[in-house]
Design an enzyme around this catalytic site. Structure first.
Site, PDB file in Angstrom:
ATOM      1  N   HIS A   7     -13.056  -1.396   9.411  1.00  7.71           N
ATOM      2  CA  HIS A   7     -13.489  -2.182   8.468  1.00  7.71           C
ATOM      3  C   HIS A   7     -13.196  -1.738   6.855  1.00  7.71           C
ATOM      4  CE1 HIS A   7     -16.098  -4.380  11.678  1.00  7.71           C
ATOM      5  NE2 HIS A   7     -16.280  -3.089  11.774  1.00  7.71           N
ATOM      6  N   SER A 128       9.216  -1.609  -9.891  1.00  6.84           N
ATOM      7  CA  SER A 128       8.863  -2.532 -10.794  1.00  6.84           C
ATOM      8  C   SER A 128       9.699  -2.852 -12.037  1.00  6.84           C
ATOM      9  CB  SER A 128       7.505  -2.504 -11.283  1.00  6.84           C
ATOM     10  OG  SER A 128       7.282  -3.479 -12.447  1.00  6.84           O
ATOM     11  N   SER A 129      10.230  -3.992 -12.436  1.00 10.42           N
ATOM     12  CA  SER A 129      11.161  -4.058 -13.388  1.00 10.42           C
ATOM     13  C   SER A 129      10.501  -4.027 -14.839  1.00 10.42           C
ATOM     14  CB  SER A 129      11.692  -5.535 -13.509  1.00 10.42           C
ATOM     15  OG  SER A 129      10.805  -6.475 -13.492  1.00 10.42           O
ATOM     16  N   LYS A 134       5.806   2.356 -10.764  1.00 14.85           N
ATOM     17  CA  LYS A 134       5.374   1.965  -9.580  1.00 14.85           C
ATOM     18  C   LYS A 134       6.533   1.965  -8.411  1.00 14.85           C
ATOM     19  CE  LYS A 134       3.059  -1.888  -9.522  1.00 14.85           C
ATOM     20  NZ  LYS A 134       2.698  -3.278  -9.691  1.00 14.85           N
ATOM     21  N   ASN A 136       6.472  -0.046  -5.359  1.00 12.23           N
ATOM     22  CA  ASN A 136       5.987  -1.285  -4.631  1.00 12.23           C
ATOM     23  C   ASN A 136       6.368  -1.389  -3.412  1.00 12.23           C
ATOM     24  OD1 ASN A 136       4.702  -2.042  -6.976  1.00 12.23           O
ATOM     25  ND2 ASN A 136       6.293  -3.772  -7.592  1.00 12.23           N
ATOM     26  N   VAL A 174      14.163 -30.869  15.635  1.00 11.34           N
ATOM     27  CA  VAL A 174      13.333 -29.356  15.432  1.00 11.34           C
ATOM     28  C   VAL A 174      13.941 -28.158  15.885  1.00 11.34           C
ATOM     29  CG1 VAL A 174      10.975 -28.067  15.830  1.00 11.34           C
ATOM     30  CG2 VAL A 174      11.291 -30.785  15.292  1.00 11.34           C
ATOM     31  N   ARG A 176      17.035 -27.351  16.691  1.00 11.87           N
ATOM     32  CA  ARG A 176      18.194 -26.811  16.088  1.00 11.87           C
ATOM     33  C   ARG A 176      17.955 -25.987  15.052  1.00 11.87           C
ATOM     34  NH1 ARG A 176      22.661 -30.389  17.561  1.00 11.87           N
ATOM     35  NH2 ARG A 176      21.664 -32.252  18.887  1.00 11.87           N
TER      36      ARG A 176
END
Length: 261
Positions: A7, A128-129, A134, A136, A174, A176
């Site tokens: 949890h 991060s740019s 960071k 990420n 669908v 294909r």
């Protein structure tokens, strides 16, 4: 040794190896399911426009399919029933969903502060740019997106079970798209997670810090059982033992005024 969590809360101690074993067993279950589902692919048909052998003899069908490595499916219409194929898409989807679950564990363990593990990060990679500090979780985040796609393709394939009587066209338009893309998503996810797990950075010192910061509460279950057993001669109930340990655990993390520290 590391902290097990349920949890999102500190639970009991386990090992990093045990967590890896959990990941491995989940994937093994998924691959077993895929193998079982694959058994449905041994069937095919050459039984005519509505499956009633108009213009072809069942003996010819049986021999032709034997040469191709198939068995006849008796009861087909113009097409094979899609019930045969849905377990395959379900198994592929479940593989990606399990990879997403593993990726989510890694993302949770990579959060700022004291990460316990992180996906590989290249020397020239940018997390991060805008914010250079960071790291990420790009790869594991991508897996979650792949899982959403896999679920969508599987849902479309499952809807294809329905057809108008002996045949209609809504299935093939669908399939294909859905079938090739579902395989691509599965293979891409497996390759990505293989890269993540092979290059995973693990931080045992931070795992130990998590245990230290738990202030011994990881042992609360054992302490409760000990008190309940030893307290019998003194009339201490199991519920009272639970409450004693619960109060002690809550007090261990209760904020204290500066003067009392």
């Amino acid at each position: 040794v590391m902290m097990g969590k349920t949890h999102g809360q500190d639970a009991e101690l386990q090992t990093f190896g045990k967590r890896c074993l959990t990941w491995l067993r989940q994937i093994e279950v998924d691959f077993d399911n895929l193998k079982k589902a694959g058994k449905n692919l041994r069937f095919s048909k050459i039984s005519g426009a509505v499956g009633n052998y108009g213009g072809i003899n069942p003996t010819v069908e049986k021999e032709a399919l034997r040469i191709l490595g198939f068995k006849p499916f008796y009861g087909a219409t113009q097409i094979m029933p899609r019930e045969l194929y849905v377990p395959v898409s379900e198994a592929l989807c479940q593989i990606v969903k399990t990879l997403d679950k593993i990726a989510n564990d890694i993302r949770l363990g990579a959060r700022s502060g004291q990460p316990i593990y992180q996906e590989p990060f290249g020397k020239k990679q940018k997390g991060s740019s805008i914010m250079p500090h960071k790291k990420n979780t790009i790869l594991t985040e991508q897996i979650e997106g792949m899982a959403r796609l896999a679920k969508g393709y599987h849902s479309a394939i499952m809807d294809n079970i329905k057809t108008w009587e002996e045949r209609a066209i809504e299935q093939s338009c669908v399939e294909r798209v859905a079938w090739p893309d579902l395989f691509h998503v599965t293979i891409h996810s497996l390759r990505t997670m293989t890269r993540v797990l092979k290059g995973l950075s693990v931080y045992p010192d931070n795992m130990l810090l998590e245990i230290i910061n738990s202030r011994g509460c990881y042992a609360a279950g054992e302490v409760k059982s000990f008190l309940a057993e030893k307290g019998v001669p003194f009339g201490l109930s199991a519920e009272e033992a639970y409450r004693i340990v619960q109060l002690a655990a809550f007090n261990a993390f209760k904020p204290q005024p500066e003067a009392e520290r």
